[in-house]
Write an enzyme that holds these catalytic residues in place. Structure first.
Site, PDB file in Angstrom:
ATOM      1  N   ASP A  10      10.271 -16.911  22.040  1.00  0.00           N
ATOM      2  CA  ASP A  10      11.235 -16.778  21.576  1.00  0.00           C
ATOM      3  C   ASP A  10      11.497 -15.742  20.323  1.00  0.00           C
ATOM      4  O   ASP A  10      10.403 -15.450  19.502  1.00  0.00           O
ATOM      5  CB  ASP A  10      12.487 -17.713  21.131  1.00  0.00           C
ATOM      6  N   ASP A  12      14.795 -14.558  18.724  1.00  0.00           N
ATOM      7  CA  ASP A  12      16.124 -14.446  17.677  1.00  0.00           C
ATOM      8  C   ASP A  12      16.508 -16.096  17.014  1.00  0.00           C
ATOM      9  O   ASP A  12      16.414 -17.133  17.938  1.00  0.00           O
ATOM     10  CB  ASP A  12      17.246 -14.997  18.371  1.00  0.00           C
TER      11      ASP A  12
HETATM   12  C1  XBP Z   1      19.604 -15.315  21.410  1.00  0.00           C
HETATM   13  C2  XBP Z   1      20.904 -15.169  21.717  1.00  0.00           C
HETATM   14  C3  XBP Z   1      21.369 -13.729  22.216  1.00  0.00           C
HETATM   15  C4  XBP Z   1      21.144 -13.232  20.584  1.00  0.00           C
HETATM   16  C5  XBP Z   1      22.026 -11.663  21.184  1.00  0.00           C
HETATM   17  O1  XBP Z   1      18.686 -16.770  22.335  1.00  0.00           O
HETATM   18  O2  XBP Z   1      21.681 -16.101  22.533  1.00  0.00           O
HETATM   19  O3  XBP Z   1      22.967 -13.848  22.569  1.00  0.00           O
HETATM   20  O4  XBP Z   1      22.438 -13.899  19.868  1.00  0.00           O
HETATM   21  O5  XBP Z   1      22.059 -10.776  21.719  1.00  0.00           O
HETATM   22  P1  XBP Z   1      18.055 -17.573  22.331  1.00  0.00           P
HETATM   23  P2  XBP Z   1      22.406 -10.042  22.995  1.00  0.00           P
HETATM   24  O6  XBP Z   1      17.195 -17.132  20.819  1.00  0.00           O
HETATM   25  O7  XBP Z   1      17.739 -18.902  22.704  1.00  0.00           O
HETATM   26  O8  XBP Z   1      17.867 -16.144  23.667  1.00  0.00           O
HETATM   27  O9  XBP Z   1      23.890 -10.203  22.171  1.00  0.00           O
HETATM   28  O10 XBP Z   1      21.424  -9.307  23.285  1.00  0.00           O
HETATM   29  O11 XBP Z   1      22.539 -11.137  23.533  1.00  0.00           O
HETATM   30 MG    MG Z   2      15.891 -18.570  19.576  1.00  0.00          MG
END
Ligand code: XBP
Ligand code: MG
Length: 253
Positions: A10, A12
């Protein structure tokens, strides 16, 4: 038992602490530019993280947090347009070097590459956000470290659905039984576990109270020799930072 061959990451919250000081800030910049009087505080953003995906999060805010805001036209178009500008601001931040990798991430990635594991990305965020972050933190060539960067709208059902992990494994032609996932959140582990993956969790401020009962181990960070992890749940088998020896042992458990 199958041999551990591939690692899916992952982005973020796992590779970098992107949410409070990255995505949230970029959303707020887009709101100002659009003339909206919205501001997502660190706390409000924590509530909004219940929904993954930036466009989906904007729609969630409009439907569940606002009482008298009405979109003139299609809400999907409105969210997509606003999100395009949010992405612009986020990419600008990555290019400025505002978003560093978490402790131990670069060391761990170099170590697992050296050990011959195949690597992939499985994330909800927009694809360009990943490539810009990797380039800014690890250099242009780091894009080639990953056999697949599975991201964003490539699958219609975002995490907690398993689809993004399943897609990444299909692209890499690997099985869940030979793969380990790295996540930071409840939506993330719901997705990886539903795809059949053993999962290592590194928590952050937004996710430390999440339910990680299905994790192989829960750590506060990957850590380094000089900045060791704290084990929140599970058995670190005598290791003090995430390394090849530990992931092999966790996988074999
Ligand atoms: C990440 C997300 C994304 C980011 C923002 O979740 O939910 O929406 O917060 O990016 P995970 P975008 O780590 O579970 O993959 O605005 O490009 O969606
Ligand atoms: Mg995440």
């Amino acid at each position: 038992m199958a041999e551990l061959k591939a690692l899916l990451f992952d982005v973020d919250g796992t590779l970098a602490d992107t949410e409070a000081d990255g995505h949230r800030v970029a959303f707020n910049k887009a709101f100002v530019e659009a003339g909206l009087d919205w501001h997502w505080s660190v706390d409000t953003y924590g509530e909004l993280l219940a929904v993954t995906g930036g466009k989906e999060r904007i729609k969630f805010f409009v439907s569940d947090f606002l009482e008298d805001f009405f979109v003139d036209g299609d809400i999907n178009d409105f969210a997509a347009e606003l999100h395009k500008r949010k992405t612009h601001f986020y990419l600008e931040m990555t290019q400025n070097g505002d978003i560093p990798l978490r402790t131990g991430v670069e060391r761990f990635l170099r170590e697992v590459r050296e050990a011959g594991f195949r690597l992939g990305i499985a994330t909800t965020t927009t694809p360009a956000n990943v490539s810009y972050l990797l380039k800014a933190t690890l250099g242009e060539e780091s894009l080639d470290w990953f056999d697949v960067i599975a991201a964003g709208d490539i699958v219609p059902a975002k995490k907690p659905a398993p689809d993004i992990y399943t897609y990444a494994m299909q692209q890499m032609n690997i099985k869940a039984e030979e793969t380990l996932a790295f996540e930071d959140s409840e939506n993330g582990i719901l997705s990886s576990v539903a795809a059949g993956l053993k999962t290592v969790i590194t928590t952050n401020g937004y996710t430390e109270s999440h339910d990680f009962s299905k994790a192989a181990i829960v750590l506060d960070q990957m850590g380094d020799e000089n900045d060791t992890f704290t084990v929140i749940a599970g058995n670190a088998q005598g290791e003090s930072y995430l390394n090849v020896a530990l992931i092999k042992k966790l996988f074999a458990e």
